[in-house]
Design a protein around this motif. Structure first.
Motif, mmCIF file in Angstrom:
data_model
loop_
_atom_site.group_PDB
_atom_site.id
_atom_site.type_symbol
_atom_site.label_atom_id
_atom_site.label_comp_id
_atom_site.label_asym_id
_atom_site.label_seq_id
_atom_site.Cartn_x
_atom_site.Cartn_y
_atom_site.Cartn_z
ATOM 1 N N LYS A 186 0.892 -1.284 -0.111
ATOM 2 C CA LYS A 186 0.123 -0.116 0.006
ATOM 3 C C LYS A 186 0.789 1.340 -0.007
ATOM 4 O O LYS A 186 0.685 2.215 -0.708
ATOM 5 C CB LYS A 186 -1.016 0.052 1.269
ATOM 6 C CG LYS A 186 -1.915 1.209 1.404
ATOM 7 C CD LYS A 186 -2.901 1.091 2.499
ATOM 8 C CE LYS A 186 -3.744 2.338 2.419
ATOM 9 N NZ LYS A 186 -4.532 2.287 3.651
ATOM 10 N N ALA A 187 1.779 1.127 0.861
ATOM 11 C CA ALA A 187 2.796 2.453 0.791
ATOM 12 C C ALA A 187 3.427 2.812 -0.450
ATOM 13 O O ALA A 187 3.488 3.873 -0.887
ATOM 14 C CB ALA A 187 3.862 2.307 1.938
ATOM 15 N N LEU A 188 3.969 1.781 -1.214
ATOM 16 C CA LEU A 188 4.413 2.054 -2.403
ATOM 17 C C LEU A 188 3.503 2.520 -3.553
ATOM 18 O O LEU A 188 3.535 3.210 -4.354
ATOM 19 C CB LEU A 188 5.318 0.742 -2.852
ATOM 20 C CG LEU A 188 6.314 0.226 -2.138
ATOM 21 C CD1 LEU A 188 7.250 -0.909 -2.685
ATOM 22 C CD2 LEU A 188 7.314 1.444 -1.778
ATOM 23 N N ARG A 189 2.243 1.733 -3.517
ATOM 24 C CA ARG A 189 1.247 2.055 -4.355
ATOM 25 C C ARG A 189 0.838 3.597 -4.296
ATOM 26 O O ARG A 189 0.550 4.254 -5.264
ATOM 27 C CB ARG A 189 0.115 1.021 -4.037
ATOM 28 C CG ARG A 189 -1.165 1.375 -5.176
ATOM 29 C CD ARG A 189 -2.011 0.268 -4.889
ATOM 30 N NE ARG A 189 -2.848 0.389 -3.686
ATOM 31 C CZ ARG A 189 -2.826 -0.649 -2.596
ATOM 32 N NH1 ARG A 189 -2.074 -1.514 -2.770
ATOM 33 N NH2 ARG A 189 -3.561 -0.333 -1.584
ATOM 34 N N GLY A 190 0.727 4.040 -3.097
ATOM 35 C CA GLY A 190 0.305 5.410 -2.819
ATOM 36 C C GLY A 190 1.374 6.299 -3.188
ATOM 37 O O GLY A 190 1.067 7.231 -3.943
ATOM 38 N N TYR A 191 2.530 6.025 -2.988
ATOM 39 C CA TYR A 191 3.520 6.797 -3.457
ATOM 40 C C TYR A 191 3.788 6.962 -4.853
ATOM 41 O O TYR A 191 3.950 7.903 -5.483
ATOM 42 C CB TYR A 191 5.106 6.502 -2.888
ATOM 43 C CG TYR A 191 6.089 7.618 -2.836
ATOM 44 C CD1 TYR A 191 5.892 8.625 -1.845
ATOM 45 C CD2 TYR A 191 7.108 7.157 -3.728
ATOM 46 C CE1 TYR A 191 7.053 9.554 -2.117
ATOM 47 C CE2 TYR A 191 8.029 8.660 -3.907
ATOM 48 C CZ TYR A 191 8.068 9.772 -3.073
ATOM 49 O OH TYR A 191 8.816 10.660 -3.013
ATOM 50 N N MET A 192 3.592 5.849 -5.709
ATOM 51 C CA MET A 192 3.667 5.854 -7.089
ATOM 52 C C MET A 192 2.565 6.763 -7.631
ATOM 53 O O MET A 192 2.874 7.512 -8.797
ATOM 54 C CB MET A 192 3.635 4.407 -7.470
ATOM 55 C CG MET A 192 3.714 4.187 -8.964
ATOM 56 S SD MET A 192 5.495 4.688 -9.739
ATOM 57 C CE MET A 192 6.369 3.221 -9.113
ATOM 58 N N ARG A 193 1.428 6.476 -7.178
ATOM 59 C CA ARG A 193 0.163 7.187 -7.499
ATOM 60 C C ARG A 193 0.556 8.677 -7.389
ATOM 61 O O ARG A 193 0.260 9.536 -8.258
ATOM 62 C CB ARG A 193 -0.754 6.792 -7.011
ATOM 63 C CG ARG A 193 -2.194 7.539 -7.506
ATOM 64 C CD ARG A 193 -3.420 7.305 -6.538
ATOM 65 N NE ARG A 193 -3.853 5.613 -6.682
ATOM 66 C CZ ARG A 193 -3.660 4.813 -5.823
ATOM 67 N NH1 ARG A 193 -3.553 5.316 -4.490
ATOM 68 N NH2 ARG A 193 -4.094 3.796 -5.776
ATOM 69 N N LYS A 194 1.048 9.111 -6.316
ATOM 70 C CA LYS A 194 1.375 10.489 -6.131
ATOM 71 C C LYS A 194 2.452 11.113 -6.974
ATOM 72 O O LYS A 194 2.317 12.296 -7.714
ATOM 73 C CB LYS A 194 2.095 10.497 -4.478
ATOM 74 C CG LYS A 194 2.611 12.049 -4.246
ATOM 75 C CD LYS A 194 3.217 11.951 -2.855
ATOM 76 C CE LYS A 194 3.614 13.564 -2.285
ATOM 77 N NZ LYS A 194 4.310 13.274 -1.120
ATOM 78 N N VAL A 195 3.540 10.367 -7.224
ATOM 79 C CA VAL A 195 4.524 10.806 -8.270
ATOM 80 C C VAL A 195 4.197 10.868 -9.749
ATOM 81 O O VAL A 195 4.163 11.844 -10.437
ATOM 82 C CB VAL A 195 5.903 10.103 -8.220
ATOM 83 C CG1 VAL A 195 6.961 10.227 -9.199
ATOM 84 C CG2 VAL A 195 6.399 10.294 -6.652
#
Length: 207
Positions: A186-195
């Motif tokens: 989840k943490a990586l998924r959210g950061y990828m979506r943000k960037v």
């Protein structure tokens, strides 16, 4: 373990102009057979047998190409023998060999050091520097996917964030494999979506 040395001069043979096409076909078939044998050896309990392929190629006067050497490195990398994988790399891709590794070669080595517990990031970093500075191979999405997969598996989120930022800064776009990798965390998924937002990537918001 000693790696067979192949020297072009010692194993060259006289060729006539008429025989050039036949020689090229012979070398092509010999390398294909070498690839088959190396892969077969990789599935066995004695991956060192793959080294005998180099000796056999030398005996018939055929130089291995980068693809054959990369396949050999892959055998040792997958078996966890990174010392031998690097020995093959250093000896067969030396400056006077006439051969150059490509991104796939480096990714295989990175994946190998990534399977070490814990991952050997110091050696991975040296490989990436060697890849770019010595061989002029720029990492693509494929390399970053391998690095992110290591981070995801080991829950090394801070390093993964840095890699995602580096992708963004370098104009390297995620692909479907990237999304599958980060989807698991989840943490990586959210950061990828943000960037990576907007029209730069058709990012599925449900991921």
């Amino acid at each position: 373990m000693r790696i067979p040395t192949i020297n072009r001069g010692l194993h060259s043979w006289a060729k006539t102009e008429e025989a050039d096409d036949d020689d090229e076909e012979f070398e092509k078939e010999a390398r294909q057979e070498a690839m088959r044998r190396i892969k077969q050896a990789g599935k066995s309990s004695s991956p060192e047998e793959a080294l005998s392929v180099l000796t056999d190629m030398a005996n018939i006067g055929v130089m291995p190409d980068a693809q054959v050497i990369t396949a050999l490195i892959d055998v040792f990398s997958r078996k966890g023998n990174m010392a031998m994988a690097m020995k093959v790399f250093q000896q067969m891709f030396r400056e006077d060999s006439g051969l150059s590794p490509d991104e796939i070669t480096f990714k295989i080595l990175v994946d190998g050091y990534g399977r070490v517990d814990p991952p050997d990031w110091a050696k991975i970093s040296r490989l990436l520097n060697l890849m770019e500075l010595t061989y002029g191979v720029r990492p693509s999405t494929m390399t970053y996917n391998g690095l992110l997969a290591i981070c995801s598996r080991t829950k090394d989120y801070e390093r993964a964030y840095e890699l995602i930022d580096r992708m963004d800064a370098g104009g390297i776009e995620p692909d479907q494999q990237t999304l599958q990798i980060v989807h698991e965390k989840k943490a990586l998924r959210g950061y990828m979506r943000k960037v990576f937002t907007g029209s730069r990537l058709n990012y599925d918001p449900t991921l």
